[in-house]
Scaffold this motif. Structure first.
Motif, short mmCIF file in Angstrom:
data_model
loop_
_atom_site.label_atom_id
_atom_site.label_comp_id
_atom_site.label_asym_id
_atom_site.label_seq_id
_atom_site.Cartn_x
_atom_site.Cartn_y
_atom_site.Cartn_z
N VAL A 171 0.87 -1.18 0.00
CA VAL A 171 0.00 0.00 0.00
C VAL A 171 0.90 1.23 0.00
N TYR A 172 0.68 2.13 -0.89
CA TYR A 172 1.47 3.36 -0.97
C TYR A 172 1.04 4.31 0.12
N SER A 173 2.01 4.76 0.94
CA SER A 173 1.68 5.61 2.08
C SER A 173 1.18 6.98 1.65
N GLY A 174 1.44 7.37 0.40
CA GLY A 174 0.96 8.66 -0.08
C GLY A 174 -0.44 8.60 -0.67
N SER A 175 -1.02 7.41 -0.65
CA SER A 175 -2.38 7.24 -1.17
C SER A 175 -3.40 7.47 -0.05
N PRO A 176 -4.69 7.57 -0.39
CA PRO A 176 -5.71 7.79 0.65
C PRO A 176 -6.13 6.48 1.32
N TYR A 177 -5.15 5.58 1.58
CA TYR A 177 -5.46 4.29 2.17
C TYR A 177 -4.54 4.01 3.36
N LYS A 223 2.95 8.84 17.94
CA LYS A 223 2.81 8.59 16.50
C LYS A 223 4.07 7.91 15.97
N ALA A 224 3.91 7.18 14.87
CA ALA A 224 5.05 6.46 14.27
C ALA A 224 5.11 6.69 12.78
N ILE A 225 6.33 6.73 12.27
CA ILE A 225 6.61 6.68 10.83
C ILE A 225 7.43 5.42 10.61
N PHE A 226 7.01 4.55 9.70
CA PHE A 226 7.77 3.34 9.42
C PHE A 226 8.46 3.45 8.06
N VAL A 227 9.78 3.23 8.08
CA VAL A 227 10.55 3.24 6.84
C VAL A 227 11.38 1.94 6.78
N ASN A 228 12.42 1.91 5.98
CA ASN A 228 13.13 0.65 5.75
C ASN A 228 14.40 0.50 6.57
N LEU A 238 2.19 19.98 13.77
CA LEU A 238 1.91 19.71 12.35
C LEU A 238 0.42 19.78 12.06
N SER A 239 -0.36 19.28 12.99
CA SER A 239 -1.81 19.27 12.80
C SER A 239 -2.37 20.69 12.77
N ALA A 240 -1.83 21.55 13.64
CA ALA A 240 -2.30 22.94 13.69
C ALA A 240 -1.73 23.77 12.56
N GLY A 241 -0.72 23.28 11.89
CA GLY A 241 -0.08 24.01 10.80
C GLY A 241 -0.50 23.50 9.45
N SER A 242 0.39 22.82 8.75
CA SER A 242 0.11 22.39 7.38
C SER A 242 -0.85 21.22 7.29
N GLY A 243 -0.97 20.47 8.39
CA GLY A 243 -1.91 19.36 8.40
C GLY A 243 -1.42 18.14 7.67
N GLY A 244 -0.10 17.96 7.59
CA GLY A 244 0.44 16.78 6.93
C GLY A 244 1.92 16.63 7.17
N LEU A 245 2.48 15.51 6.73
CA LEU A 245 3.90 15.24 6.86
C LEU A 245 4.59 15.53 5.54
N ALA A 246 5.59 16.42 5.57
CA ALA A 246 6.31 16.81 4.36
C ALA A 246 7.47 15.84 4.11
N HIS A 247 7.16 14.58 4.02
CA HIS A 247 8.19 13.55 3.85
C HIS A 247 7.49 12.27 3.42
N GLY A 248 8.18 11.44 2.67
CA GLY A 248 7.60 10.16 2.30
C GLY A 248 8.50 9.36 1.40
N HIS A 249 8.31 8.03 1.43
CA HIS A 249 9.05 7.09 0.59
C HIS A 249 8.06 6.14 -0.08
N THR A 250 8.47 5.60 -1.21
CA THR A 250 7.62 4.64 -1.91
C THR A 250 7.29 3.44 -1.03
N PHE A 251 8.28 2.95 -0.29
CA PHE A 251 8.05 1.75 0.52
C PHE A 251 7.85 2.06 2.00
N GLN A 252 7.48 3.29 2.30
CA GLN A 252 7.19 3.67 3.68
C GLN A 252 5.98 2.89 4.19
N ALA A 253 6.08 2.43 5.45
CA ALA A 253 4.98 1.69 6.09
C ALA A 253 4.55 0.48 5.27
#
Length: 467
Positions: free
Chosen positions: A74-80, A102-107, A303-318
């Motif tokens: 599942v792509y972490s940048g998708s709405p899933y 909160k957690a961010i999972f990478v490789n 982040l929630s009170a500001g941009s409302g998202g994470l400005a980072h991501g990888h194809t195989f994240q999570a």
């Protein structure tokens, strides 16, 4: 130095060119089985990764079940989202240890470090302080091998080729290396105060309004050899970070997830916890690549009170499959009470090392926690004289150990001002009493073999191969 014939014709670019690698065909418990049938005890879990050993049918089953019954990717940048990723985060953070929520999972651990640095910078942007982009690290530290991770690592030889890429937004203070850095007659309290003052002075030199975070390994890994801080060090660092609103980023990629006898190594430091923490290696126990970043609720709130998202991501994240494997590993660790077992077996390992290895004339220090231990070698115990770099003493101990059927880890290159010749002994959490005795017995023989050119006679009572 000549290139090995196999390495030359292999289509893999091996990390070492001069020696032919042995082929592993399977794992059995804490041992590796080679192509020629030789059994090698893995007393370092690779680079402190395979904390459950190399054969765990429950993890294998969890992986195959996930592939059959669930979604592989599942792509972490998708709405899933997916069940495995959510469940692993719940397992780690349900009790919000130290406020981490909160957690961010990478490789890899390197990716986790990069994500943590970017998260810290984004946090300060969201807080309206975009000038906070400077990080303070520690000399002779290691946080990963990507460019971003190397920028905050004080590992000189690994940084050497890439100096032109190293960030000017990073500066370094001394590590808490009491064995070599504490002055004669200096108390632990005075040593801590000296290091704390150096850290505070560096914040003031850079400017508190420019410092984003301080990054440190809670227990140093391959550069300084399983080095815990002296009591009170991290409490003093936490207080200074709070004073100047500097984010405390603790790297527990190698020392965390139960290795030191508690789930998080910082739990033994008397602090409320870090603002950001990196984890890896033992997280998934090596069955599938996985690392992570844990962040305090205040980071998410900004982040929630500001941009409302994470400005980072990888194809195989999570990645769902990696998370499913880690869930199985973490359930085994909890069910079998392996973190407490790590502490108990670690006490036994320490006792064996101090009794059987400590008296050797070239052993300067034995240190660690839980099942995370190192032996530092010196030419002279009283003077703490280091070996010359070209002696490659610890590398020879590793090589001789391997010839005897024991896999351990040595220091990985020249790391800085202090030449630290050490080996790591950090066996799986499932290691038995008998296996610990065998590990130390083989290590003792290997140290003796390596020592012969340096000492005329082994101390009385330190007889090769006898426990």
């Amino acid at each position: 130095m000549s290139t090995d014939e196999f390495v030359a014709r292999s289509h893999i670019l091996h990390r070492t060119f001069s020696e032919r690698p042995s082929k592993i065909v399977k794992g059995d418990g804490i041992s590796l089985i080679l192509e020629n049938g030789k059994r090698v005890i893995d007393a370092s879990c690779g680079p402190s990764v395979s904390c459950l050993g190399h054969s765990q049918p429950e993890v294998f089953e969890a992986i195959t079940n996930h592939l059959r019954d669930d979604i592989a990717y599942v792509y972490s940048g998708s709405p899933y989202t997916n069940a495995a990723t959510e469940e692993l985060a719940d397992i780690l953070l349900a009790d919000k240890p130290g406020g981490l929520s909160k957690a961010i999972f990478v490789n890899s651990g390197s990716e986790a470090t990069d994500a943590a640095l970017k998260l810290a910078v984004q946090y300060w942007h969201e807080r309206g302080q975009p000038k906070r982009t400077h990080f303070i690290g520690r000399k002779q530290s290691y946080h990963g091998n990507t460019i971003g991770a190397l920028c905050v690592s004080g590992h000189e030889s690994r940084r050497e080729f890439y100096q032109d890429f190293m960030s000017s937004n990073v500066s370094f203070v001394d590590p808490c290396y009491a064995y070599r850095m504490k002055n004669a007659n200096e108390s632990d309290e005075a040593f801590v105060q000296r290091l704390a003052q150096q850290f505070e002075n560096e914040i003031l030199r850079v400017g508190p309004n420019r410092v984003a975070g301080f990054i440190a390994e809670t227990v140093s890994g391959t550069t300084l050899g399983c080095l815990p801080a002296v009591p009170g060090y991290f409490k003093a660092i936490r207080e200074i970070c709070d004073k100047y609103e500097v984010l405390l980023i603790l790297d527990e990629i190698i020392c965390g997830m139960g290795k030191t006898g508690t789930m998080h190594a910082w739990e033994q430091e008397g602090i409320r916890g870090p603002d950001i923490q990196t984890i890896g290696k033992a997280l998934g126990a090596g069955f599938v690549p996985l690392s992570g970043v844990l962040l305090h609720q205040k980071i998410f709130d900004a982040l929630s009170a500001g941009s409302g998202g994470l400005a980072h991501g990888h194809t195989f994240q999570a990645h769902p499959l990696a998370c499913a494997a880690a869930i199985a590993a973490q359930k085994i660790i909890k069910r079998d009470n392996l973190i407490e077992r790590s502490r108990i077996m670690g006490d036994k390992l320490e006792a064996l090392l101090r009794k059987e290895i400590g008296p050797h004339p070239l052993v300067g220090d034995i240190r660690g926690r839980g099942l995370f231990w190192a032996v530092e070698f010196v030419l002279d115990k009283d003077m703490k004289t280091p070996f010359p770099i070209n002696a490659n003493f610890c590398s020879q101990v590793v090589k001789n150990s391997l010839n005897l059927g024991l896999n351990i880890l040595g220091n990985l290159g020249h790391t800085g001002e202090y030449q630290v010749d050490h080996i790591l002994v950090c066996p799986p959490y499932t290691v038995t009493d008998g296996e610990l005795e065998e590990i130390v017995s083989i290590l003792k023989i290997a140290i003796n073999q390596t020592s012969r050119p340096f000492v005329e006679q082994v101390q009385d009572g330190f007889v090769e191969g006898r426990l």
